[in-house]
Each structure stands twice: as C-alpha cells, then as structure tokens.
Design a protein around this motif. Structure first.
Motif, PDB file in Angstrom:
ATOM      1  N   SER A   1       0.833  -1.215   0.000  1.00 19.78           N
ATOM      2  CA  SER A   1       0.000   0.000   0.000  1.00 19.78           C
ATOM      3  C   SER A   1       0.862   1.258   0.000  1.00 19.78           C
ATOM      4  O   SER A   1       2.090   1.182   0.103  1.00 19.78           O
ATOM      5  N   ASP A   2       0.191   2.405  -0.054  1.00 30.37           N
ATOM      6  CA  ASP A   2       0.899   3.683   0.131  1.00 30.37           C
ATOM      7  C   ASP A   2       0.469   4.322   1.452  1.00 30.37           C
ATOM      8  O   ASP A   2       0.558   5.531   1.617  1.00 30.37           O
ATOM      9  N   TYR A   3      -0.036   3.540   2.383  1.00 36.39           N
ATOM     10  CA  TYR A   3      -0.571   4.097   3.623  1.00 36.39           C
ATOM     11  C   TYR A   3       0.505   4.679   4.537  1.00 36.39           C
ATOM     12  O   TYR A   3       0.264   5.657   5.256  1.00 36.39           O
ATOM     13  N   CYS A   4       1.672   4.030   4.563  1.00 36.78           N
ATOM     14  CA  CYS A   4       2.630   4.334   5.635  1.00 36.78           C
ATOM     15  C   CYS A   4       3.302   5.693   5.474  1.00 36.78           C
ATOM     16  O   CYS A   4       3.703   6.306   6.473  1.00 36.78           O
ATOM     17  N   GLY A   5       3.420   6.154   4.220  1.00 38.16           N
ATOM     18  CA  GLY A   5       4.149   7.396   3.948  1.00 38.16           C
ATOM     19  C   GLY A   5       3.674   8.563   4.807  1.00 38.16           C
ATOM     20  O   GLY A   5       4.484   9.310   5.344  1.00 38.16           O
ATOM     21  N   ARG A   6       2.354   8.725   4.943  1.00 40.28           N
ATOM     22  CA  ARG A   6       1.857   9.892   5.683  1.00 40.28           C
ATOM     23  C   ARG A   6       1.228   9.495   7.021  1.00 40.28           C
ATOM     24  O   ARG A   6       0.283  10.120   7.485  1.00 40.28           O
ATOM     25  N   CYS A   7       1.772   8.437   7.617  1.00 39.33           N
ATOM     26  CA  CYS A   7       1.246   7.993   8.916  1.00 39.33           C
ATOM     27  C   CYS A   7       2.004   8.693  10.044  1.00 39.33           C
ATOM     28  O   CYS A   7       3.189   8.986   9.909  1.00 39.33           O
ATOM     29  N   ARG A   8       1.338   8.944  11.143  1.00 38.94           N
ATOM     30  CA  ARG A   8       1.990   9.549  12.301  1.00 38.94           C
ATOM     31  C   ARG A   8       3.034   8.596  12.894  1.00 38.94           C
ATOM     32  O   ARG A   8       3.982   8.997  13.548  1.00 38.94           O
ATOM     33  N   TYR A   9       2.878   7.296  12.671  1.00 37.84           N
ATOM     34  CA  TYR A   9       3.840   6.326  13.201  1.00 37.84           C
ATOM     35  C   TYR A   9       4.941   6.077  12.175  1.00 37.84           C
ATOM     36  O   TYR A   9       4.743   6.225  10.968  1.00 37.84           O
ATOM     37  N   ASP A  10       6.087   5.651  12.691  1.00 40.59           N
ATOM     38  CA  ASP A  10       7.260   5.435  11.838  1.00 40.59           C
ATOM     39  C   ASP A  10       7.430   3.937  11.596  1.00 40.59           C
ATOM     40  O   ASP A  10       7.718   3.166  12.521  1.00 40.59           O
ATOM     41  N   LEU A  11       7.273   3.577  10.342  1.00 42.64           N
ATOM     42  CA  LEU A  11       7.361   2.160   9.980  1.00 42.64           C
ATOM     43  C   LEU A  11       8.733   1.572  10.292  1.00 42.64           C
ATOM     44  O   LEU A  11       8.873   0.396  10.624  1.00 42.64           O
TER      45      LEU A  11
ATOM     46  N   PRO B   1       7.354   4.760  21.460  1.00 38.01           N
ATOM     47  CA  PRO B   1       6.043   5.394  21.254  1.00 38.01           C
ATOM     48  C   PRO B   1       5.771   5.821  19.813  1.00 38.01           C
ATOM     49  O   PRO B   1       4.616   5.984  19.431  1.00 38.01           O
ATOM     50  N   ASP B   2       6.827   6.033  19.012  1.00 38.64           N
ATOM     51  CA  ASP B   2       6.583   6.461  17.630  1.00 38.64           C
ATOM     52  C   ASP B   2       6.656   5.321  16.622  1.00 38.64           C
ATOM     53  O   ASP B   2       6.416   5.518  15.428  1.00 38.64           O
ATOM     54  N   ALA B   3       7.023   4.146  17.101  1.00 33.56           N
ATOM     55  CA  ALA B   3       7.160   3.014  16.172  1.00 33.56           C
ATOM     56  C   ALA B   3       5.782   2.578  15.672  1.00 33.56           C
ATOM     57  O   ALA B   3       4.775   2.739  16.368  1.00 33.56           O
ATOM     58  N   CYS B   4       5.762   2.017  14.460  1.00 34.94           N
ATOM     59  CA  CYS B   4       4.516   1.460  13.920  1.00 34.94           C
ATOM     60  C   CYS B   4       4.009   0.369  14.862  1.00 34.94           C
ATOM     61  O   CYS B   4       4.730  -0.608  15.122  1.00 34.94           O
TER      62      CYS B   4
END
Ligand SMILES: Cc1cc2nc3c(=O)[nH]c(=O)nc-3n(C[C@H](O)[C@H](O)[C@H](O)COP(=O)(O)OP(=O)(O)OC[C@H]3O[C@@H](n4cnc5c(N)ncnc54)[C@H](O)[C@@H]3O)c2cc1C
Ligand code: SF4
Length: 508
Positions: A435-445, A451-454
C-alpha cells in the motif's frame, strides 16, 4: 387454500431457487421483513437498505410473473418480527397443505426451521440450496478423508468437477495457481476503473427513508447508497467488472491505495450472497472472458479461485463445523474491541483508511479486511466474538456462513487451524509493501519499538512471543520462530514493553 406456502428469505432472491422450481397455481410465496433479522447485530444501514429494497423488487418481479406474493413490510403493525411468527400468521391466513422452503444460509435460521413441522402441524419440505457448486453433504464427504481438507486441494477437485479452466484432465495454462504473479504493488499513474453506482428508484428511496428513521444511529453512512437492487442491475455491474476490472484483477488483487476504495475488485459479493447473481454464471462469464482473449489467465484463475475455491470452502467448513465452530478460542484472545472500529479516532493511517471505506461504502476489499483490520485484531488479541460481530455488522455482504469462517478461522486462528494452516499475522512491512498508507502515517514504519514506532511492528513480535507455546510447533511457522529465537532478551523485553504500553494506553 389448497396449495403450498413457499417462504423466501432475504438472501434467497433467485428466480431459479430450488423451492420456487415447481410453483403451481394456488401457491403463495411468503416474504417478510422482520425485526429479528434487521437487529441481531447493528447492521450497516446500507446493508439493511440493500436487502430490503432487493426483497421488494424481487417480490414485484414475482408478481409480474403472475405469482401470488404475501409480503409483510417492516412497518406493518401486525408484524411479529420473527420468521417463525410470520410463517405462523401466514399459515393461519392461507391454510396451505404444506410448506416448501430452501435451506437457509445461517445456522440460527436452520435450527428454527427444524421446529416448523411440529409447531405448525404441517408437512415441511426443505430443499438443498443448489446455488452453490458443492452441496453440504458433498463437502462433508469430500473432506472426510482429509484429502481435500485444505482449500487448495478442495479447489482443485472443484475445478475438475466443474470443468472450469480445465484443458483435458489438467489445469489451463499448466498450473492450478497463479498467486505468485498476483501480488503486485499498484504502480503510480495506473488508471483505475470507476465504480458503477445505481441511482435509487422510488422503491429504494422509500426503503432509504425507513432505514434512516429506524437504523440511522448504526455505524455507517447511508448517503452514498449506490448498490444494485435488482438482478438486471447486478448483471450490469458484473458486465462492467468483467470488461473494465477483471483484466487487472489478478495483478493487483492484494494491493491497497489511500483514497481508492475499490481498485480492480468485483464488488459483487452482496449480489452473490443475496441471490441476485449465481456463482456459476459469474465464474462462467469470467472464464469466457479469458477464452475470448479479453482477460489474462492469471486474473481469471485468481478470480475463479475466490469463488469456486474460497467461497465454497468457507461455506463447507461452516456447515460441517457448526454449531460448535464459533465457541473455540485457540489463542485465548479476550481483549475488548477498541472504539476505533466503530468510527473512533485513530492515528494508524491504515486502520483509518479501511474503517473509513467500511463506513462510507459497507465495503472493504479482501486484503484490507484480512491484513489491516483483521491483522490488527489478531495481533492485539481481540475477543473473537467481538470482532466477529463487527465484521457481521459492517459489510453489505456479511452473512454468518461466510463471515464466521473468514473471521474466526482465517483472521483470528481461533479454530486452531481448521480453516487455514497458520495465522495471517504480519508486521507493518507487509502493509507498506502492498500500500501507500505508511508514507503519511503519524507512526514510523522503520522504528521497531517505542512510542513512535509502527504498532504493527511490535505487536507482531509480541503476538509471536505470547503465543509461542501454541504456534512454535506449527511447521509453517518454523522460519518465523527461528527469527524470533535470534532476538536477544533485551530486544524481546523492549517489544513486550512497547506492546503493553500501547495496548494498555488510550492511543487507539
Ligand atoms: C475478515 C474477513 C471477513 C470477510 N467477510 C466476508 C463476508 O461477510 N461476506 C463475504 O461475501 N465475504 C467475506 N470475506 C471475503 C472477501 O473479503 C469478500 O468476499 C470480498 O472482499 C468481497 O468483495 P468483492 O466482491 O469486490 O470481491 P473480489 O475481490 O472481486 O472477489 C470475488 C468474489 O470472490 C468471493 N470471495 C473472495 N474471497 C472470499 C473469501 N475469503 N470467502 C468467501 N468468498 C470470497 C466473493 O464472493 C467475491 O465477491 C471476508 C474476508 C475476510 C478476510
Ligand atoms: S506505519 Fe504502521 S500504523 Fe502507520 S500506516 Fe503503516 S502499517 Fe499502518
């Protein structure tokens, strides 16, 4: 009356239905919109509107053919709001000699049908539902020896029996399965087919008003209603799919894209499940598209596999394993379903996208259901019954016989592997790949813990750790458990800490 009373249920809207085959003069078809069916879960308003409007159109078509239809609308003040209650009232009205019905799709209705003969003191004939390729008894016989106990072998046997995509005794193209070609990511700039929407006619408008009044508080939008409610329109939707989407169906079957709810999928499951289309005509038309050179074999095989394989297989599992199937909980999952599933806020972009299309359309495509909302429920250890109720409520195509095995078995592995040989657990990397979901997610893949990890990253490993005693000996999990074994104790502890903080917190 001296004839036969023939009840037709809301998912039996097929003119060739077994129990309508020998309609004779003096017979009455009974159709009833009952509260029991509209409220056993909080159905998406579009699902209720689809079924009620399709029922009303079907009744009108029968009447046009000269059939006598006794139709009880939802707002009839005399309506008892149960199927058995409406049957009893109709027996009192018409005094038939006997009742002929087609077996229902759901166990709870099947159980009630068992009481009809003694309750009504009339002969009751219940006919097999021959709209499926494989009858309940054939499935039980086929899988008894365990030779076809897995979907893949069952599917091959169904190809042989149906003759679909066969060349002589072997599969067309020399292989049964083109899955490896069917996992492409969506390239940028690819034109996507539009969704065929059907403008509500007067009958549908009336139903939409009724549904908005009575079920407007349920999860789901009613505004965008565009489903076909007649067989003629369902056939138009099928033709549109075959010409515009099927050629790319295989390649992008597993792809997901933000803001694009339908991609190359068929959007035909509601029509199949309520009887406006039949499995045989859908598969045969897809095969014809390949034979005429309009769609490649990998696409057509991938599509036929979903219907001739998966759809028939899950139905067979349902009827061979019920009533106990829903009671198992192999992984002892028991967490409450979080509010985000019912429309609450979430920062996980993948979850927001899938729950968003579900709310707007009463639809999400297979990989969204399996690898996003399903995967999350598995990794978070949601109680099977709660997530099952959600899936049963929110999709226009959701009926117990097909929803339950998909959720209980395929997604939650609560059946201990009866349906699928291993859980479909995956970390954020899978969602990113497809997908292209992760690019603009608040979490970091890329982050694995903290706390910031996917959340899918640490929840995935935490799931493996927590269920190690149950899953480690599964041969198909050995590679994954080999990888887990390489993690040092500190990394394991960090994974478990992140998972605990997330699951116990209120970020989701
Ligand atoms: C957690 C979960 C819940 C599901 N719940 C339902 C449900 O309640 N009702 C339902 O019809 N399908 C269900 N499915 C299967 C599948 O997701 C839907 O059939 C599909 O998304 C419907 O959209 P479509 O018509 O565009 O399908 P397409 O992608 O175009 O596929 C074509 C057809 O194949 C059939 N199909 C594909 N996969 C399956 C499957 N796993 N089981 C049964 N039929 C399948 C459907 O009839 C579908 O219309 C579920 C899958 C998962 C993972
Ligand atoms: S980073 Fe994780 S939570 Fe965000 S969209 Fe990707 S998979 Fe989903």
């Amino acid at each position: 009356m001296t004839g036969t009373l023939r009840p037709v249920l809301g998912d039996q809207l097929t003119h060739g239905l077994a129990s309508l085959a020998d309609l004779a003069e003096g017979d009455v078809v009974l159709m009833a919109e009952v509260g029991d069916e509209t409220t056993y879960v909080p159905h998406h308003p579009q699902k209720i509107a689809l079924i009620l409007s399709a029922m009303r159109h079907f009744a009108a078509e029968l009447r046009e053919r000269g059939v006598t239809v006794d139709y009880v609308p939802l707002d009839d003040p005399e309506n008892s709001h149960s199927l058995s209650g409406e049957l009893a009232r109709a027996v009192a009205r018409h005094r038939p000699e006997r009742i002929i019905a087609t077996e229902p799709g759901e166990w709870r209705v099947w159980e009630r049908m068992g009481d009809w003969e003694s309750d009504l003191d009339l002969p009751v004939e219940i006919r097999d539902d021959d709209r499926f390729y494989c009858s309940r008894s054939d499935f039980a016989a086929l899988t008894a020896g365990n030779k076809t106990g897995r979907m893949e072998y069952f599917y091959r046997e169904m190809r042989r029996r149906s003759g679909l995509l066969m060349e002589g005794d072997g599969p067309a193209g020399g292989t049964w399965n083109f899955d490896k070609q069917n996992r492409k990511r969506l390239p940028k700039g690819l034109d996507l087919p539009h969704r065929m929407r059907f403008r509500p006619d007067a009958v549908t408008q009336e139903v939409l008003t009724l549904v908005a009044d009575r079920f407007g508080g349920n999860f789901g939008d009613l505004d965008g209603f565009g489903w076909a409610v007649t067989r003629a329109d369902a056939l138009r939707a099928l033709r549109h799919f075959i010409s515009d989407a099927l050629p790319c169906f295989g390649d992008y079957q597993d792809a997901m894209k933000a803001g694009e709810d339908f991609l190359f999928h068929g959007l035909i499951s509601p029509y199949l499940n309520i009887g406006l289309l039949t499995a045989a005509e859908v598969c045969e038309r897809a095969e014809a598209a390949w034979r005429d050179g309009q769609a490649p074999l990998n696409a057509v095989e991938g599509f036929v596999r979903q219907i001739l394989g998966w759809r028939e297989f899950v139905r067979g599992i349902y009827w061979t394993e019920m009533p106990g199937y829903a009671d198992s909980n192999f992984l002892n999952a028991g967490r409450d379903l979080p509010w985000m599933y019912w429309g609450g806020e979430t920062d996980m972009r993948c979850m927001a996208e899938v729950i968003g299309t579900t709310r707007r359309n009463a639809y999400a495509h297979h990989i969204q259901r399996l690898m996003v909302t399903g995967n999350f429920a598995l990794l978070a250890g949601i109680a099977p019954r709660q997530i099952e109720e959600w899936y049963l409520a929110v999709y226009a195509d959701a009926f117990d016989w097909v929803e339950l095995p998909n959720v209980h078995g395929m997604v939650m592995h609560a059946d201990g592997g009866r349906l699928g040989s291993k859980p479909y657990a995956a970390s954020g990397a899978y969602i990113d790949r497809m997908s292209d979901y992760c690019g603009r997610c608040r979490y970091d893949l890329k982050q694995k813990t903290g706390p910031d990890a996917c959340p899918f990253n640490y929840l995935y490993w935490n799931f493996l750790i927590e269920n190690e005693d149950k899953l480690r000996d599964n041969r198909r999990m050995s590679l994954i458990y080999g990888n887990l074994a390489k993690k040092d104790p500190e990394e394991r502890a960090a994974i478990m800490r992140s998972a605990r903080a997330f699951l116990d917190g209120d970020d989701w």
